[in-house]
Design an enzyme around this catalytic site. Structure first.
Site, PDB file in Angstrom:
ATOM      1  N   THR A  45       0.669  -1.235  -0.005  1.00 20.60           N
ATOM      2  CA  THR A  45       0.087   0.171   0.134  1.00 20.60           C
ATOM      3  C   THR A  45       0.785   1.271  -0.112  1.00 20.60           C
ATOM      4  OG1 THR A  45      -1.864  -0.931   1.001  1.00 20.60           O
ATOM      5  CG2 THR A  45      -1.698   1.301   1.226  1.00 20.60           C
ATOM      6  N   HIS A  48       1.445   1.988  -3.230  1.00 18.82           N
ATOM      7  CA  HIS A  48       0.471   2.417  -4.095  1.00 18.82           C
ATOM      8  C   HIS A  48       0.128   4.049  -3.454  1.00 18.82           C
ATOM      9  CE1 HIS A  48      -0.471  -1.054  -5.786  1.00 18.82           C
ATOM     10  NE2 HIS A  48      -0.877  -1.788  -4.770  1.00 18.82           N
TER      11      HIS A  48
END
Length: 346
Positions: A45, A48
C-alpha cells in the site's frame, strides 16, 4: 525528529521519499498517545500511496509521512489515558477512531466516520515518533519485540480478518486455497492452520514461497505458471472444488481464477489489490459464487492476532532496514525482491 516523507506522487520508487527534519508530535489531546517507533512495516500500500492510487479514496495532503504498520514504546500520554503508560511496548491499530459514531459503536473501526489513518491521511510511522490515540494501542508482553511484530498492525490483521471470515464457512475436510505466499499470504496460511481443520492449498510462482507454505502447514503447493491449477484443485478435492479462496495478490489473473476452482457457494476473499474483477453476472448466480473485499480489520481482531503471536502460532518472516534505506525498500518491493515483510527501524 527525522521522518520519511512523500512530497509528490511518482512511479519512480528509487527517490520517492525524502528524509526530513520535522517537529516531534506531542500528546496535546486528552486521549493522545505518542509512540517512539521501534519498527514500521513497509507495505505494498505504501507503494500505491506513492503512485497516487489512494487519492480517489481518502483525503491526502502532501508532504505526508508514510507508514501504517507501527509498533514501539509509549513516549507520552494525554491526561485521560489509562490503558497504557509511558515506557510500555505497544502495537498500533492502523487507524485512530472516535469511539462515538455508529460504526465505532458496532466495533467497525475501519468504517469510523471520523477516522484518521496514519500513513494515508495523517503522518505515519516512518519517523522517530508517531501520534496516535488510546483507542489504537494494544499493550505487548515484554517478550514480544515491537520491531518484529510491527507488520501485524496491517499485514497481519488484514490476513487475520480475511481468514476469520473464511473460517466461518470452513468445515473439517474442506479445502481453502491461498493465492500468493508473500508478506500477507504467509501469515494467512498460519492463521488458517491455527483456526480451522481445513486442508490448505497454496499457489505461488516462486519456489521459495512454495517451500515456505509447505513449512507453515499447507497440504499442497502449486505453481500457477507451470501447472493446471483448476485441474489440480479438482483432483485434490475429488471434484468438489475449494470452499474458500484467499487472494493475497489481487491481479486480474488471480481474481479470474476463483470461479474455476471454487465449490458451490464458495467465496473469493480479495485481499491484495491492483487488478479488477471481470466476470459475467451469471458466474455469481450459478453456484452462488461470491467475491468479498477485505479492509484491514477490527481492533479486537488485532488483539486476537497478538494472542496467536504470543502463543507461537503465528510468526513473521521479516527483514530490517534503516530509515535511510527507505527508497531501497520501496524499489525492492516494486520488483518483488522482498520475502516476507520489510521493517523500517527509524
Amino acid at each position: 525528529m527525522r521522518a520519511a516523507r512523500l512530497h509528490e506522487y511518482t512511479d519512480e520508487m528509487h527517490d520517492a521519499l525524502s528524509i526530513d527534519d520535522v517537529p516531534r508530535p506531542e500528546a496535546d489531546g486528552p486521549d493522545d498517545v505518542v509512540v517512539e517507533i521501534e519498527g514500521a512495516g513497509w507495505c505494498q500500500t505504501d507503494n500505491h500511496v506513492i503512485e497516487g492510487m489512494w487519492t480517489e479514496y481518502v483525503p491526502q495532503e502532501l508532504p505526508l509521512t508514510l507508514g501504517h504498520e507501527n509498533a514501539g514504546i509509549v513516549a507520552e500520554i494525554g491526561e485521560n489515558v489509562e490503558t497504557v503508560e509511558e515506557g510500555q511496548p505497544v502495537i498500533c491499530h492502523p487507524v485512530r477512531t472516535c469511539g462515538v459514531c455508529r460504526p465505532c459503536r458496532l466495533g467497525e473501526d475501519m468504517y469510523c466516520e471520523n477516522v484518521a489513518f496514519p500513513g494515508l491521511t495523517h503522518d505515519g510511522g516512518f519517523a522517530e515518533y508517531l501520534l496516535t490515540n488510546e483507542r489504537a494501542v494494544i499493550p505487548l508482553e515484554e517478550a514480544i519485540d515491537p520491531t518484529d511484530i510491527a507488520p501485524h498492525a496491517d499485514a497481519g490483521i488484514t490476513a487475520y480478518h480475511a481468514v476469520k471470515k473464511a473460517v466461518a464457512d470452513l468445515n473439517p475436510g474442506d479445502t481453502a486455497v491461498v493465492i500468493g505466499v508473500g508478506g500477507l499470504g504467509h501469515i494467512g496460511i498460519q492463521c488458517l492452520d491455527a483456526m480451522s481443520a481445513a486442508d490448505i492449498v497454496a499457489l505461488d510462482i516462486k519456489p521459495e514461497a512454495r517451500e515456505l507454505a509447505d513449512e507453515l502447514g499447507a497440504q499442497e503447493t502449486l505453481d500457477p505458471n507451470t501447472e493446471d491449477v483448476p485441474a489440480e484443485i479438482e483432483a485434490f478435492t475429488d471434484g468438489t472444488g475449494a470452499q474458500q479462496i484467499l487472494d493475497f495478490v489481487g491481479a486480474d489473473g488471480t481474481t479470474a481464477l476463483g470461479p474455476d476452482i471454487g465449490a458451490a457457494g464458495a467465496d473469493l476473499h480479495v485481499v491484495g489489490y491492483g487488478g479488477h474483477v471481470h466476470e459475467p453476472a451469471q458466474t455469481l448466480v450459478d453456484g452462488e459464487f461470491g467475491y468479498r473485499g477485505t479492509l484491514v480489520g477490527r481492533y479486537a481482531e488485532l488483539q486476537e492476532l497478538v494472542a496467536l503471536v504470543e502463543r507461537g502460532e503465528v510468526e513473521l518472516h521479516t527483514t530490517r532496514y534503516d530509515l535511510d534505506e527507505i527508497n531501497t525498500v520501496a524499489e525492492k518491493l516494486e520488483h518483488g525482491e522482498i520475502e516476507g515483510r520489510a521493517v523500517i527501524e527509524p
